[in-house]
Design an enzyme around this catalytic site. Structure first.
Site, PDB file in Angstrom:
ATOM      1  CE  LYS A  54      -4.179  -1.917   0.297  1.00  0.00           C
ATOM      2  NZ  LYS A  54      -5.222  -1.720  -0.725  1.00  0.00           N
ATOM      3  CD  GLU A  76      -9.941   4.029   1.018  1.00  0.00           C
ATOM      4  OE1 GLU A  76      -9.844   5.254   0.832  1.00  0.00           O
ATOM      5  OE2 GLU A  76      -9.174   3.209   0.458  1.00  0.00           O
ATOM      6  CB  SER A  85      -0.191  -8.116  -1.285  1.00  0.00           C
ATOM      7  OG  SER A  85      -1.031  -8.956  -0.513  1.00  0.00           O
TER       8      SER A  85
HETATM    9  C1  LIG Z   1      -1.675  -7.178   2.532  1.00  0.00           C
HETATM   10  C2  LIG Z   1      -2.834  -6.785   1.686  1.00  0.00           C
HETATM   11  N1  LIG Z   1      -3.014  -7.388   0.493  1.00  0.00           N
HETATM   12  C3  LIG Z   1      -4.066  -7.069  -0.304  1.00  0.00           C
HETATM   13  C4  LIG Z   1      -4.994  -6.133   0.077  1.00  0.00           C
HETATM   14  C5  LIG Z   1      -6.151  -5.853  -0.837  1.00  0.00           C
HETATM   15  O1  LIG Z   1      -6.095  -4.612  -1.461  1.00  0.00           O
HETATM   16  P1  LIG Z   1      -5.770  -4.470  -3.001  1.00  0.00           P
HETATM   17  O2  LIG Z   1      -6.697  -5.389  -3.717  1.00  0.00           O
HETATM   18  O3  LIG Z   1      -6.027  -3.049  -3.305  1.00  0.00           O
HETATM   19  O4  LIG Z   1      -4.339  -4.855  -3.201  1.00  0.00           O
HETATM   20  C6  LIG Z   1      -4.857  -5.458   1.301  1.00  0.00           C
HETATM   21  C7  LIG Z   1      -5.825  -4.452   1.733  1.00  0.00           C
HETATM   22  O5  LIG Z   1      -5.773  -3.889   2.771  1.00  0.00           O
HETATM   23  C8  LIG Z   1      -3.743  -5.804   2.124  1.00  0.00           C
HETATM   24  O6  LIG Z   1      -3.556  -5.222   3.324  1.00  0.00           O
END
Ligand SMILES: Cc1ncc(COP(=O)(O)O)c(C=O)c1O
Length: 395
Positions: free
Chosen positions: A91, A113, A379
């Protein structure tokens, strides 16, 4: 080369996107649309963005060959380590870009948000770094299940405001942030945390996250002698980590793009967030996209064990990837995601965020060949999810 996936000047990816906003927000959106391309292209912006990504975020993040996972699944599996970014998830790539932009637009206040709290923490972090006032809206239910992140935001000096409507999750926090932006249109920049919202947000956030696939290409070339994997797998809440991991492969059809949604207690259980399986075209948070809704167009309350995937829509680029068949969409249930999270912990010594664990679980659901090179976008890290892992308990 024919461009398969591109946004047009009104913010549409095929049938999805655009800017459906109340009159009061027109000046803000116009200001952003008219200035963002120019500002982002300026050498000064690029220099600041790159320098902060390198020295503050810690980029490039490694591309790690996961040997034991590869042996188990019979493919060459690489992990793109976004969990090693400062603050623990992808993020922050986006919040760094947007805070520089907000400063250049002369804004004084930031609102955001958050669902899992990772975007909220990333926003509070860059606001501390740049000396900006920060308010984060978060569903009351999410504040309870992602408590460590609530306290991190507060320590960083942000105000965290509970959203108490609906299922008290990400959708409701986004509604609240939008309402607040309408009330404070002049001095406030709204840092949206995913590839959602009115144009130009989806494309802007995707561009800030595109550093992920830019790095994967160079790293894979070094490790495998080729830039293109056979599959890229990423989880999709709104879709920002997936958009970043897919970005430089959109127009390379030989790379399969696997988007993983949360199927909760089962796609058709009434407790799910599997948008492409259940959704129909509709308007959510300022753009036309696929959306879980009732017969008469009311948004259906979503459900997932993972706060970051607990959202009834997806970004318009993903709706387009789904509609055109360029992306393959998979739904993963809570239990399978939790088991995958434990498996990755045991095989690779990495505890993933529960959002990310959904991407790993997709290895059991997609077909691939034994010599395929698979990149999984890791992620985020699982520290914020310890409570959920402990309550689930099956380890
Ligand atoms: C570690 C992690 N992966 C994925 C997501 C999902 O968000 P996005 O689809 O925008 O990557 C989040 C959302 O908070 C997250 O914290």
């Amino acid at each position: 080369m024919k461009t398969l996936i591109a946004v047009d000047e009104k913010g549409f990816y095929g049938n999805f996107g655009g800017a459906y906003i109340p009159e009061m927000l027109h000046p803000n959106i116009e200001e952003l649309r008219d200035n963002y391309e120019r500002i982002v292209a300026e050498p000064d912006f690029q220099a600041q963005f790159k320098s902060l990504l390198k020295d503050y975020v810690g980029r490039p993040t490694p591309l790690f060959y996961a040997q034991r996972l590869s042996e188990k699944y019979g493919a060459k599996i690489y992990l793109k380590r976004e969990d090693l970014c400062h603050t623990g998830a992808h993020k922050v790539n986006n919040t760094i870009g947007q805070i520089i932009l907000a400063k250049k637009l002369g804004k004084k206040r930031i609102i955001a948000e958050t669902g899992a709290g990772q975007h909220g923490v990333a926003t509070a972090t860059v606001c501390a770094l740049m000396g900006m006032d920060c308010t984060v809206y978060m569903g009351k239910h999410d504040m309870e299940r992602q408590r460590p992140n609530v306290e991190r935001m507060r320590i960083l000096g942000a105000k965290v405001v509970p959203a108490t409507s609906g299922s008290q999750t990400l959708k409701d926090a986004t509604n609240e942030a939008m309402r607040q932006w309408i009330n404070n249109p002049v001095d406030t920049h709204y840092i949206i945390g995913s590839v959602v919202g009115p144009h130009p947000y989806p494309e802007m956030v995707a561009r800030f996250q595109s550093v992920i696939s830019e790095e994967i290409k160079a790293q894979l070339l070094e490790k495998e002698g080729r830039e293109n994997p056979d599959l890229v797998i990423a989880c999709v809440g709104g879709g920002s980590n997936a958009a970043g991991a897919f970005y430089h492969y959109y127009n390379t059809p030989e790379v399969r793009l696997i988007a993983v949604e949360a199927a909760g207690l089962g796609v058709f259980s009434g407790k799910s967030a599997a948008t492409t399986a259940l959704g129909k075209p509709g308007i959510l948070h300022g753009s036309k996209t696929l959306l879980m809704q009732t017969e008469d167009g009311q948004v259906t309350e979503p459900y997932s064990i993972s706060a970051g995937l607990d959202y009834p829509g997806i970004g318009p680029v993903h709706a387009h990837l789904f509609e055109t068949g360029r992306g393959e969409f998979v739904g993963v249930e809570d239990e399978d995601a939790m088991l995958a999270g434990i498996e990755v912990s045991r095989l690779e010594g990495i505890i993933p965020a529960i959002e990310t664990a959904h991407a790993f679980a997709a290895l059991n659901q997609v077909k691939y060949k034994s010599d395929d090179v698979i990149v999984i976008n890791l992620s985020g890290r699982g520290d914020k999810d310890l409570d959920t892992y402990i309550k689930w308990g099956n380890y």
